[in-house]
Design a protein around this motif. Structure first.
Motif, PDB file in Angstrom:
ATOM      1  N   VAL A 190       6.503  39.166  -3.678  1.00  0.00           N
ATOM      2  CA  VAL A 190       5.946  39.698  -4.921  1.00  0.00           C
ATOM      3  C   VAL A 190       7.097  40.338  -5.685  1.00  0.00           C
ATOM      4  CG1 VAL A 190       4.379  41.383  -5.941  1.00  0.00           C
ATOM      5  CG2 VAL A 190       3.671  40.083  -3.934  1.00  0.00           C
ATOM      6  N   VAL A 191       7.463  39.757  -6.805  1.00  0.00           N
ATOM      7  CA  VAL A 191       8.622  40.189  -7.580  1.00  0.00           C
ATOM      8  C   VAL A 191       8.165  41.112  -8.706  1.00  0.00           C
ATOM      9  CG1 VAL A 191      10.649  39.445  -8.881  1.00  0.00           C
ATOM     10  CG2 VAL A 191       9.740  37.991  -7.061  1.00  0.00           C
ATOM     11  N   ASP A 192       8.869  42.213  -8.864  1.00  0.00           N
ATOM     12  CA  ASP A 192       8.535  43.192  -9.902  1.00  0.00           C
ATOM     13  C   ASP A 192       9.147  42.744 -11.219  1.00  0.00           C
ATOM     14  OD1 ASP A 192       7.722  45.374 -11.305  1.00  0.00           O
ATOM     15  OD2 ASP A 192       9.075  46.795 -10.333  1.00  0.00           O
ATOM     16  N   THR A 193       8.478  41.796 -11.883  1.00  0.00           N
ATOM     17  CA  THR A 193       8.976  41.268 -13.153  1.00  0.00           C
ATOM     18  C   THR A 193       8.509  42.086 -14.344  1.00  0.00           C
ATOM     19  OG1 THR A 193       7.080  39.787 -13.438  1.00  0.00           O
ATOM     20  CG2 THR A 193       8.958  38.947 -12.170  1.00  0.00           C
ATOM     21  N   GLY A 194       7.373  42.765 -14.192  1.00  0.00           N
ATOM     22  CA  GLY A 194       6.801  43.494 -15.320  1.00  0.00           C
ATOM     23  C   GLY A 194       6.136  42.600 -16.339  1.00  0.00           C
ATOM     24  N   LEU A 195       5.975  41.312 -16.037  1.00  0.00           N
ATOM     25  CA  LEU A 195       5.377  40.355 -16.963  1.00  0.00           C
ATOM     26  C   LEU A 195       4.059  39.861 -16.395  1.00  0.00           C
ATOM     27  CD1 LEU A 195       8.605  38.327 -17.808  1.00  0.00           C
ATOM     28  CD2 LEU A 195       7.540  40.130 -19.172  1.00  0.00           C
ATOM     29  N   ALA A 196       3.015  39.937 -17.207  1.00  0.00           N
ATOM     30  CA  ALA A 196       1.673  39.612 -16.712  1.00  0.00           C
ATOM     31  C   ALA A 196       1.540  38.138 -16.340  1.00  0.00           C
ATOM     32  CB  ALA A 196       0.635  39.988 -17.771  1.00  0.00           C
ATOM     33  N   HIS A 197       2.219  37.233 -17.061  1.00  0.00           N
ATOM     34  CA  HIS A 197       2.055  35.815 -16.754  1.00  0.00           C
ATOM     35  C   HIS A 197       2.844  35.388 -15.520  1.00  0.00           C
ATOM     36  CE1 HIS A 197       5.835  35.821 -18.983  1.00  0.00           C
ATOM     37  NE2 HIS A 197       6.063  34.586 -18.600  1.00  0.00           N
ATOM     38  N   LEU A 198       3.641  36.275 -14.959  1.00  0.00           N
ATOM     39  CA  LEU A 198       4.374  35.983 -13.724  1.00  0.00           C
ATOM     40  C   LEU A 198       3.871  36.851 -12.579  1.00  0.00           C
ATOM     41  CD1 LEU A 198       7.994  35.708 -15.182  1.00  0.00           C
ATOM     42  CD2 LEU A 198       6.408  33.849 -14.625  1.00  0.00           C
ATOM     43  N   ASP A 199       2.612  37.244 -12.665  1.00  0.00           N
ATOM     44  CA  ASP A 199       2.018  38.114 -11.646  1.00  0.00           C
ATOM     45  C   ASP A 199       1.486  37.262 -10.488  1.00  0.00           C
ATOM     46  OD1 ASP A 199       1.068  40.539 -10.512  1.00  0.00           O
ATOM     47  OD2 ASP A 199      -0.931  40.124 -11.296  1.00  0.00           O
ATOM     48  N   ARG A 200       2.405  36.734  -9.701  1.00  0.00           N
ATOM     49  CA  ARG A 200       2.058  35.939  -8.523  1.00  0.00           C
ATOM     50  C   ARG A 200       3.256  35.930  -7.581  1.00  0.00           C
ATOM     51  NH1 ARG A 200       3.439  32.342 -12.566  1.00  0.00           N
ATOM     52  NH2 ARG A 200       5.030  30.788 -12.014  1.00  0.00           N
ATOM     53  N   PRO A 201       3.047  35.654  -6.312  1.00  0.00           N
ATOM     54  CA  PRO A 201       4.176  35.599  -5.371  1.00  0.00           C
ATOM     55  C   PRO A 201       5.036  34.357  -5.610  1.00  0.00           C
ATOM     56  CG  PRO A 201       2.078  35.975  -4.234  1.00  0.00           C
ATOM     57  CD  PRO A 201       1.745  35.562  -5.618  1.00  0.00           C
ATOM     58  N   PHE A 202       6.310  34.480  -5.277  1.00  0.00           N
ATOM     59  CA  PHE A 202       7.265  33.375  -5.379  1.00  0.00           C
ATOM     60  C   PHE A 202       7.910  33.150  -4.013  1.00  0.00           C
ATOM     61  CE2 PHE A 202       6.793  34.962  -9.658  1.00  0.00           C
ATOM     62  CZ  PHE A 202       6.816  33.820 -10.454  1.00  0.00           C
ATOM     63  N   GLU A 203       8.303  31.893  -3.769  1.00  0.00           N
ATOM     64  CA  GLU A 203       8.884  31.520  -2.478  1.00  0.00           C
ATOM     65  C   GLU A 203      10.409  31.600  -2.525  1.00  0.00           C
ATOM     66  OE1 GLU A 203       7.117  27.653  -2.143  1.00  0.00           O
ATOM     67  OE2 GLU A 203       5.593  28.375  -0.724  1.00  0.00           O
ATOM     68  N   TYR A 204      10.994  32.113  -1.467  1.00  0.00           N
ATOM     69  CA  TYR A 204      12.441  32.209  -1.313  1.00  0.00           C
ATOM     70  C   TYR A 204      12.811  31.822   0.115  1.00  0.00           C
ATOM     71  CZ  TYR A 204      12.892  34.690  -5.767  1.00  0.00           C
ATOM     72  OH  TYR A 204      12.883  35.024  -7.097  1.00  0.00           O
ATOM     73  N   LEU A 205      14.041  31.319   0.257  1.00  0.00           N
ATOM     74  CA  LEU A 205      14.553  31.024   1.588  1.00  0.00           C
ATOM     75  C   LEU A 205      15.049  32.304   2.251  1.00  0.00           C
ATOM     76  CD1 LEU A 205      16.589  27.687   1.235  1.00  0.00           C
ATOM     77  CD2 LEU A 205      14.402  28.046   2.404  1.00  0.00           C
ATOM     78  N   VAL A 206      14.854  32.377   3.549  1.00  0.00           N
ATOM     79  CA  VAL A 206      15.308  33.524   4.320  1.00  0.00           C
ATOM     80  C   VAL A 206      16.596  33.141   5.048  1.00  0.00           C
ATOM     81  CG1 VAL A 206      14.749  35.177   6.129  1.00  0.00           C
ATOM     82  CG2 VAL A 206      12.934  34.275   4.651  1.00  0.00           C
ATOM     83  N   PRO A 207      17.744  33.696   4.683  1.00  0.00           N
ATOM     84  CA  PRO A 207      18.983  33.411   5.415  1.00  0.00           C
ATOM     85  C   PRO A 207      18.878  33.841   6.876  1.00  0.00           C
ATOM     86  CG  PRO A 207      19.442  34.478   3.321  1.00  0.00           C
ATOM     87  CD  PRO A 207      17.973  34.589   3.543  1.00  0.00           C
ATOM     88  N   GLU A 208      19.636  33.187   7.715  1.00  0.00           N
ATOM     89  CA  GLU A 208      19.620  33.519   9.138  1.00  0.00           C
ATOM     90  C   GLU A 208      19.995  34.973   9.371  1.00  0.00           C
ATOM     91  OE1 GLU A 208      18.969  33.266  13.045  1.00  0.00           O
ATOM     92  OE2 GLU A 208      18.594  31.628  11.613  1.00  0.00           O
TER      93      GLU A 208
END
Length: 683
Positions: free
Chosen positions: A40-58
């Motif tokens: 969940v990224v703190d974008t402050g934008l209502a249209h981006l109020d959803r989780p985003f996927e990222y890779l987890v480094p080892e």
């Protein structure tokens, strides 16, 4: 022009050669297990109020746990976020960016709080990011490192031995705490009574409820309006539970102190929390009880988006975590009464037995100068002056005035028309004895007054402030100590010795052994407020002061001065009978007949006229939503009210959340505020 030298020729040849490609950075090794993080990224934008996927480094495989704070790359910036889940595969088919870094491996966002935050955001037409900013305090690295991970060794918990004096005085009280001790989750609206001793007072009752909840290894959250209430409950918890068994969470704590207290709850050092709004999201393990005091106090209304009330947050947390519910107070709001009518809450308390509450007398504004010259000099009704005089023989006397200041409002002596500033239209007041009348907005003096309505030249006070009341009562009762308590100088306690205590609503100090008497002055000023809840708020203020008075069996008396005596008002009758449940039932029925909250779902859209009109064109409201307005609320702003039936709450909130998202995606200009269940329809 001369020929270039050998060095210059060599540079020209090098410049003409094709450049070698820059070496690509080595691919970062990803985690072997669940390499995809949902953030969940703190974008402050209502249209981006959803989780985003990222890779987890080892290198972050063991620290990027669900609930941890992380930094991610988003739209060319490093933004804060929370890991909410890890998975083996990604739903996104393209290339995923890796996490930038793990700010802290501490799982600060626990699943129960996340689910409650999602529900609150949906109900309030807000964004999850806005709610999480309220739910999780900023990190304080020093506090995080200084606090041990394991809870300290503590003395054995106190055992639950049945209901104590604080609950035994209510018919349903022992059954409620016994169900808490059995691990059940009862839900109740508790109408508290004035206490004859500290063991019967409402802070002690909350402490006893905490002990009962701890009997099954469950924790509690107690939310009260202000820091003075926090200290009272804190003292009761310390006395009943012992030291180190609970923490305080308030907004006025320093960053390190607040985060340390919050971490103690998160790491399981303690499982009981008392505080103001800051405590409502405390990550208590095995939450068994959520309770709040004085539902009608506006301090329980969150002033930041998405503006959730403490009641809504705690009810949501109770639903998510299966906790018991307790809404306490001397009075009851229409919102709580609706929950009682729907059987979501059961009642503890009711019409008190004779002698359990102070005797209430209603007096008008007049006084008999021939019979009581002292009462006339104090500008008090005769019965109020005599009650204060008799009360001072047995202890302190509380005087509640609805306004602070000296003479905060002036009117024409002849026609009673309020005096307004000729320059800005603000109200005119007198700041001190001997001062000149001046505008409360721009500070300009009035000069020679002439009423625009009748031409009169004499001024009178519309309402008397706390300082003027203290001055008049000091002259009426010479030799008696006079204390004032109000904005800027709030007293916590007063002793049991005779004294006059003049306080504004909400600033009344607690008296040792209770007040012998209480005067509620200028009742009409509380009843004439131009708000929907004027009667409800007046009764709440009066009961809050009367609740500090000794019971009638101990001689406690209350005088309501300034209420009309030629007619019967339900709110005055409720005070005399000490029956807030009857008044709340009547108030709720009136609002249902008029289709007003809390019997309907209501939302307010506020902003510039053109921006509000454009925003509502984007909203898919449906035919069942009634539009009221637009109404002007400022020089350049309007407010549109949207009303529908209660069953349509979720659809209305969803439509307004979608409206915010569309405006955000279009980068629409003009600020527009969206608020579900606005507290004041007139502002």
């Amino acid at each position: 022009m001369s020929e270039p030298g050998a060095t210059e020729q060599l540079e020209l040849i090098r410049a003409s050669l094709p450049k070698a490609p820059r070496p690509r950075p080595a691919a970062t090794a990803t985690a072997s297990t669940n390499p995809v993080a949902l953030v969940v990224v703190d974008t402050g934008l209502a249209h981006l109020d959803r989780p985003f996927e990222y890779l987890v480094p080892e290198s972050m495989a063991d620290t990027a746990v669900p609930g941890a704070r992380v930094k991610v790359r988003f739209a060319g910036q490093d933004l804060d976020g929370f890991v909410v889940a890890r998975s083996a595969t990604a739903a996104h088919e393209g290339r995923l960016a890796p996490l930038r870094r793990v700010v802290s491996p501490e799982p600060v966002l626990i699943p129960a709080v996340l689910e409650a935050a999602q529900r609150v955001a949906a109900r309030c037409a807000g964004t999850l990011g806005d709610v999480l900013r309220l739910a999780v305090p900023p990190r304080h690295a020093t506090a995080e490192k200084a606090l041990s991970l394991e809870p300290p060794v503590a003395d054995p918990l106190p055992t639950f031995e049945g209901a104590g004096p604080a609950w035994s005085r209510y018919a349903a009280g022992p059954a409620y705490v016994s169900r808490l001790a059995a691990g059940e989750s009862p839900a109740a609206s508790w109408l508290a009574l004035p206490a004859g001793s500290p063991d019967e007072d409402w802070p002690r009752a909350l402490a006893e409820a905490a002990v009962a909840t701890l009997a099954e290894g469950r924790g509690s959250i107690f939310v009260v309006p202000d820091h003075r209430d926090v200290r009272r409950v804190d003292a009761a918890l310390t006395e009943v539970l012992g030291k180190g068994r609970h923490v305080r969470l308030t907004a006025d704590q320093g960053p390190q102190a607040r985060y340390t207290a919050w971490l103690k709850v998160l790491r399981g050092h303690v499982s009981v929390v008392v505080g103001t709004r800051a405590a409502v999201w405390a990550p208590v393990r095995s939450l068994g009880l959520v309770a709040w005091w004085d539902d009608g106090d506006d301090l329980l209304d969150e002033p930041r988006a998405p503006y959730p009330h403490v009641r809504e947050v705690l009810l949501t947390r109770a639903a998510v975590e299966g906790a018991a519910v307790l809404s306490g107070g001397f009075g009851r709001t229409a919102a709580v009464q609706r929950l009682v009518d729907c059987s979501d809450l059961r009642t503890i308390g009711g019409r008190p037995p004779r002698g359990a509450v102070p005797r209430v007398v209603v007096a008008g504004e007049g006084n008999d100068a021939e019979r009581d010259a002292a009462a006339a000099s104090a500008h008090l009704p005769s019965v109020a002056w005599r009650t204060a005089k008799e009360g001072l023989e047995h202890g302190p006397v509380l005087v509640q005035v609805p306004r602070r200041g000296y003479l905060p409002s002036l009117a024409c002596q002849t026609c009673r028309t309020p005096v307004r500033c000729a320059h800005c239209g603000g109200s005119v007041a007198l700041s001190a004895r001997g001062a000149e009348p001046a505008c409360r907005w721009c500070g300009r003096g009035v000069g020679r007054f002439e009423c625009r309505n009748c031409g009169g030249h004499e001024l009178r006070s519309s309402v008397v402030g706390a300082r003027r009341t203290a001055e008049e009562l000091g002259r009426a009762f010479p030799g008696t100590p006079v204390h004032t308590s109000g904005a800027g100088a709030v007293l916590e306690n007063v002793g049991a010795a005779p004294a006059l205590v003049i306080a504004t609503p909400g600033a009344e100090p607690v008296a040792d052994g209770g007040y012998a008497a209480c005067l509620l002055l200028d009742a009409w000023a509380s009843l004439d407020r131009p708000t929907l809840d004027a009667g409800e708020e007046a009764l709440r203020r009066w009961l809050g002061a009367a609740g500090l008075v000794r019971p009638g069996s101990a001689g406690g008396r209350v005088v309501l001065a300034g209420a009309p005596t030629h007619t019967t008002l339900p709110v005055v009758e409720a005070l005399v009978r000490w029956d807030p449940a009857w008044f709340a039932t009547r108030e709720l029925a009136d609002r249902a007949a008029l289709h007003l909250p809390p019997t309907v779902a209501l939302a307010a859209v506020t902003g510039e006229r053109r921006a509000v009109q454009d925003a509502l064109r984007l909203a898919d409201l449906g035919d069942e939503v009634e539009r009221l307005g637009p109404l002007p609320v400022g020089d350049d702003e309007v407010r549109m009210l949207l009303r529908t039936h209660l069953d349509g709450w979720d659809s209305l909130a969803g439509a307004l959340a979608d409206l915010r998202a569309r405006r955000s995606a279009r980068k629409a200009g003009g600020g527009v505020q969206v608020r579900m269940d606005p507290p004041d329809l007139a502002s």
